[in-house]
Design an enzyme around this catalytic site. Structure first.
Site, PDB file in Angstrom:
ATOM      1  N   GLY A 279       1.087  32.036  35.651  1.00 54.34           N
ATOM      2  CA  GLY A 279      -0.363  32.053  35.418  1.00 54.34           C
ATOM      3  C   GLY A 279      -1.053  30.939  36.176  1.00 54.34           C
ATOM      4  N   ILE A 280      -0.468  30.528  37.283  1.00 52.61           N
ATOM      5  CA  ILE A 280      -0.989  29.354  38.012  1.00 52.61           C
ATOM      6  C   ILE A 280      -2.359  29.604  38.640  1.00 52.61           C
ATOM      7  CG2 ILE A 280       0.140  29.891  40.233  1.00 52.61           C
ATOM      8  CD1 ILE A 280       0.714  26.745  40.307  1.00 52.61           C
TER       9      ILE A 280
ATOM     10  N   GLN B  53      -7.493  29.511  35.212  1.00 59.11           N
ATOM     11  CA  GLN B  53      -8.142  28.205  34.966  1.00 59.11           C
ATOM     12  C   GLN B  53      -7.140  27.115  34.579  1.00 59.11           C
ATOM     13  OE1 GLN B  53     -11.707  27.278  32.056  1.00 59.11           O
ATOM     14  NE2 GLN B  53      -9.876  27.483  30.829  1.00 59.11           N
ATOM     15  N   ASP B  54      -6.307  27.380  33.587  1.00 56.99           N
ATOM     16  CA  ASP B  54      -5.391  26.338  33.097  1.00 56.99           C
ATOM     17  C   ASP B  54      -4.308  26.016  34.119  1.00 56.99           C
ATOM     18  OD1 ASP B  54      -6.911  26.829  30.911  1.00 56.99           O
ATOM     19  OD2 ASP B  54      -5.268  27.237  29.535  1.00 56.99           O
TER      20      ASP B  54
ATOM     21  N   ALA C 272      -0.646  35.481  31.286  1.00 56.52           N
ATOM     22  CA  ALA C 272      -0.989  36.440  30.232  1.00 56.52           C
ATOM     23  C   ALA C 272      -2.172  37.274  30.677  1.00 56.52           C
ATOM     24  CB  ALA C 272      -1.370  35.700  28.944  1.00 56.52           C
TER      25      ALA C 272
ATOM     26  N   SER D  88      -5.487  37.688  29.376  1.00 55.97           N
ATOM     27  CA  SER D  88      -6.057  36.738  28.416  1.00 55.97           C
ATOM     28  C   SER D  88      -7.445  37.094  27.898  1.00 55.97           C
ATOM     29  CB  SER D  88      -6.110  35.343  29.056  1.00 55.97           C
ATOM     30  OG  SER D  88      -6.972  35.380  30.170  1.00 55.97           O
TER      31      SER D  88
ATOM     32  N   SER E  41      -2.187  30.596  21.170  1.00 57.41           N
ATOM     33  CA  SER E  41      -3.658  30.636  21.161  1.00 57.41           C
ATOM     34  C   SER E  41      -4.219  30.623  19.744  1.00 57.41           C
ATOM     35  CB  SER E  41      -4.101  31.926  21.862  1.00 57.41           C
ATOM     36  OG  SER E  41      -5.434  32.225  21.535  1.00 57.41           O
TER      37      SER E  41
ATOM     38  N   GLU F  14      -6.453  32.445  18.855  1.00 54.62           N
ATOM     39  CA  GLU F  14      -6.716  33.841  18.486  1.00 54.62           C
ATOM     40  C   GLU F  14      -5.681  34.347  17.475  1.00 54.62           C
ATOM     41  OE1 GLU F  14      -9.002  36.580  19.324  1.00 54.62           O
ATOM     42  OE2 GLU F  14     -10.135  34.741  19.539  1.00 54.62           O
TER      43      GLU F  14
ATOM     44  N   TYR G  38      -4.508  41.489  21.732  1.00 56.26           N
ATOM     45  CA  TYR G  38      -4.192  40.208  22.384  1.00 56.26           C
ATOM     46  C   TYR G  38      -3.642  39.209  21.355  1.00 56.26           C
ATOM     47  CZ  TYR G  38      -5.018  35.574  24.329  1.00 56.26           C
ATOM     48  OH  TYR G  38      -4.867  34.267  24.731  1.00 56.26           O
TER      49      TYR G  38
ATOM     50  N   HIS H  76     -10.938  26.776  25.526  1.00 53.38           N
ATOM     51  CA  HIS H  76     -11.120  25.677  26.471  1.00 53.38           C
ATOM     52  C   HIS H  76     -11.711  26.247  27.752  1.00 53.38           C
ATOM     53  CE1 HIS H  76      -7.036  27.199  26.271  1.00 53.38           C
ATOM     54  NE2 HIS H  76      -6.935  26.989  27.574  1.00 53.38           N
TER      55      HIS H  76
ATOM     56  N   ARG I 216     -13.632  28.865  34.651  1.00 53.28           N
ATOM     57  CA  ARG I 216     -13.498  29.966  33.714  1.00 53.28           C
ATOM     58  C   ARG I 216     -14.000  31.252  34.363  1.00 53.28           C
ATOM     59  NH1 ARG I 216     -10.670  31.552  29.297  1.00 53.28           N
ATOM     60  NH2 ARG I 216     -11.632  30.948  27.327  1.00 53.28           N
TER      61      ARG I 216
HETATM   62  O1  G4F Z   1     -15.397  33.818  25.437  1.00 56.07           O
HETATM   63  P1  G4F Z   1     -14.673  34.839  24.665  1.00 56.07           P
HETATM   64  O2  G4F Z   1     -14.408  36.135  25.355  1.00 56.07           O
HETATM   65  O3  G4F Z   1     -13.351  34.136  24.151  1.00 56.07           O
HETATM   66  P2  G4F Z   1     -12.310  34.472  22.961  1.00 56.07           P
HETATM   67  O4  G4F Z   1     -12.352  35.899  22.595  1.00 56.07           O
HETATM   68  O5  G4F Z   1     -12.561  33.484  21.864  1.00 56.07           O
HETATM   69  O6  G4F Z   1     -10.911  34.178  23.637  1.00 56.07           O
HETATM   70  C1  G4F Z   1     -10.679  33.068  24.505  1.00 56.07           C
HETATM   71  O7  G4F Z   1     -10.191  31.961  23.793  1.00 56.07           O
HETATM   72  C2  G4F Z   1      -8.911  32.165  23.151  1.00 56.07           C
HETATM   73  C3  G4F Z   1      -8.526  30.889  22.416  1.00 56.07           C
HETATM   74  O8  G4F Z   1      -8.194  29.878  23.278  1.00 56.07           O
HETATM   75  C4  G4F Z   1      -7.869  32.567  24.176  1.00 56.07           C
HETATM   76  F1  G4F Z   1      -6.684  32.800  23.578  1.00 56.07           F
HETATM   77  C5  G4F Z   1      -8.316  33.805  24.911  1.00 56.07           C
HETATM   78  O9  G4F Z   1      -7.384  34.112  25.936  1.00 56.07           O
HETATM   79  C6  G4F Z   1      -9.660  33.524  25.547  1.00 56.07           C
HETATM   80  O10 G4F Z   1      -9.499  32.520  26.504  1.00 56.07           O
HETATM   81  O11 G4F Z   1     -15.502  35.207  23.318  1.00 56.07           O
HETATM   82  C7  G4F Z   1     -15.889  34.226  22.408  1.00 56.07           C
HETATM   83  C8  G4F Z   1     -16.832  34.833  21.376  1.00 56.07           C
HETATM   84  C9  G4F Z   1     -16.331  36.123  20.730  1.00 56.07           C
HETATM   85  O12 G4F Z   1     -16.526  36.076  19.338  1.00 56.07           O
HETATM   86  C10 G4F Z   1     -17.220  37.200  21.313  1.00 56.07           C
HETATM   87  O13 G4F Z   1     -17.460  38.315  20.443  1.00 56.07           O
HETATM   88  O14 G4F Z   1     -18.068  35.174  22.024  1.00 56.07           O
HETATM   89  C11 G4F Z   1     -18.496  36.413  21.538  1.00 56.07           C
HETATM   90  N1  G4F Z   1     -19.392  37.049  22.511  1.00 56.07           N
HETATM   91  C12 G4F Z   1     -20.699  37.401  22.286  1.00 56.07           C
HETATM   92  N2  G4F Z   1     -21.209  38.002  23.365  1.00 56.07           N
HETATM   93  C13 G4F Z   1     -19.071  37.420  23.742  1.00 56.07           C
HETATM   94  C14 G4F Z   1     -20.213  38.025  24.294  1.00 56.07           C
HETATM   95  N3  G4F Z   1     -17.911  37.282  24.437  1.00 56.07           N
HETATM   96  C15 G4F Z   1     -17.898  37.761  25.713  1.00 56.07           C
HETATM   97  N4  G4F Z   1     -16.746  37.599  26.425  1.00 56.07           N
HETATM   98  N5  G4F Z   1     -18.980  38.370  26.290  1.00 56.07           N
HETATM   99  C16 G4F Z   1     -20.165  38.533  25.633  1.00 56.07           C
HETATM  100  O15 G4F Z   1     -21.134  39.094  26.150  1.00 56.07           O
END
Ligand code: G4F
Length: 327
Positions: A8-9, A12-13, A80, A82, A127, A129, A151, A181, A186
């Site tokens: 996964g190099i 971002q991480d 992954a 992700s 994670s 999650e 996921y 993070h 990102r």
């Molecule tokens: O930025 P997100 O897509 O991140 P999420 O789902 O928390 O997952 C990230 O962090 C995890 C923990 O480190 C990782 F394991 C995973 O791989 C990933 O990096 O969404 C964050 C929140 C969610 O609740 C989502 O419903 O933002 C909400 N959201 C609201 N509007 C949205 C949007 N998310 C996205 N991606 N796009 C939107 O328009």
């Protein structure tokens, strides 16, 4: 010179970790997937010191080959699929890569190490999650896991498989339960970067509105550059273990919008933000906030960048990037 292999190099991480390890004097090998992968060229341009090897987490024979070339002292398994939203549409692929890919990497590492199982140290990117419908606040290493997406389920599998290899074979395998993070690196599909990029474009007159899903979700957002240090620290410990890595402070998407828009001098974002059901999840994780006391006391780790600084830094990066693009 210590040697590290990072899967996964190109993410971002992976990029931050590669830079961090190279600064420490490591020889860094990176696993890159696929034929003609455009990310190979980007990685080479960004960090030419990385030795790129081709392989795939779903193909254990390629992992055995890569390990025998890299001969690593440390393996960081960051690879992954992700993006949580994508995982419902591609649940089977997510399981193959994000769950069984961990098993393949653990097994390949065990075979590579042979009788000298302690010669390789293994880091698994678990994670927050995995906490999903969080059963306590804040979440610790002991909180019951209750994933809410394909996921999340895949990450739980990888997490427990890592513990199983540690307990069954005596492998020095540690799991970092990282809360969200972020950084200018990102991908724009994640909400922080989607917002900071859109805010930059709106302030430059390149975009009129920003469509989002659930504005009430809360996350514990830290800076990716701070979090990769914790990965390395875990592998320097005499005994392997699992650690929550988090800032301990949660914010809503509305807070994110407040900070991002105020960075460009817009105090009322309501006229720019619309709601689109396409961005709602079948089952969202409403709120996550981590307790990283164990990492703080055992590893001596702590986050350095706070949430407003992180988001403002991302907006300013996106402003500069967008200005170059329209020039
Ligand atoms: O930025 P997100 O897509 O991140 P999420 O789902 O928390 O997952 C990230 O962090 C995890 C923990 O480190 C990782 F394991 C995973 O791989 C990933 O990096 O969404 C964050 C929140 C969610 O609740 C989502 O419903 O933002 C909400 N959201 C609201 N509007 C949205 C949007 N998310 C996205 N991606 N796009 C939107 O328009």
């Amino acid at each position: 010179m210590p040697r590290a292999l990072i899967t996964g190099i190109t993410g971002q991480d992976g990029l931050y970790l590669a830079e961090y390890l190279i600064d420490k004097g490591y020889e860094v090998y990176g696993l890159v997937r696929g034929q003609s992968n455009p990310r190979r060229e980007i990685l080479h341009r960004m960090i030419p010191e990385v030795k790129i090897l081709t392989g795939d987490l779903t193909d254990i024979s390629s992992l055995i080959r890569v390990l025998s070339i890299a001969e690593p002292d440390e393996v960081y398994n960051l690879g992954a699929i992700s993006f949580v939203g994508y995982s419902w549409e591609n649940a089977s692929l997510t399981s193959d890569v994000t769950a069984f890919g961990v098993l393949n990497m653990l097994e390949a590492t065990r075979l590579y190490a042979g009788r000298d199982i302690e010669k390789v140290r293994f880091y698994q990117a678990s994670s927050s999650e995995m906490f999903g419908k969080a059963q306590e606040v804040p979440q610790t290493e002991r909180t019951l896991l209750w994933p809410r997406s394909p996921y999340g389920v895949a990450k739980v599998y990888g997490h427990y498989m890592t513990i199983t290899y540690r307990e069954s074979y005596g492998m020095h395998a540690s799991s970092g339960i990282l809360f969200n993070h972020e950084s200018p690196r990102r991908g724009p599909e994640f909400v922080t970067r989607k917002v900071t990029r859109a805010v930059a474009r709106i302030s430059l007159g390149l975009q009129q509105e920003l469509a989002l899903g659930n504005l009430d979700a809360r996350r514990d957002w830290g800076f990716a550059g701070d979090f990769v240090e914790a990965m390395w620290l875990m592998l320097q410990q005499p005994t392997p273990d699992d650690y929550v890595i988090a800032t301990g402070r949660d914010h809503s998407i509305r807070d994110l919008l407040d900070v991002a828009f105020s960075t460009v001098g817009i105090n009322d974002w309501s006229e720019y933000v619309t709601r689109d059901p396409a961005y709602l999840r079948l089952a969202d994780v409403e709120s996550l906030v981590g307790d990283s006391s164990k990492a703080r006391s055992v590893l001596g780790w702590e986050p350095k960048m706070d949430f407003p600084s992180l988001i403002s830094m991302m907006v300013n990066h996106d402003l500069a990037e967008q200005k170059v693009l329209v020039r």
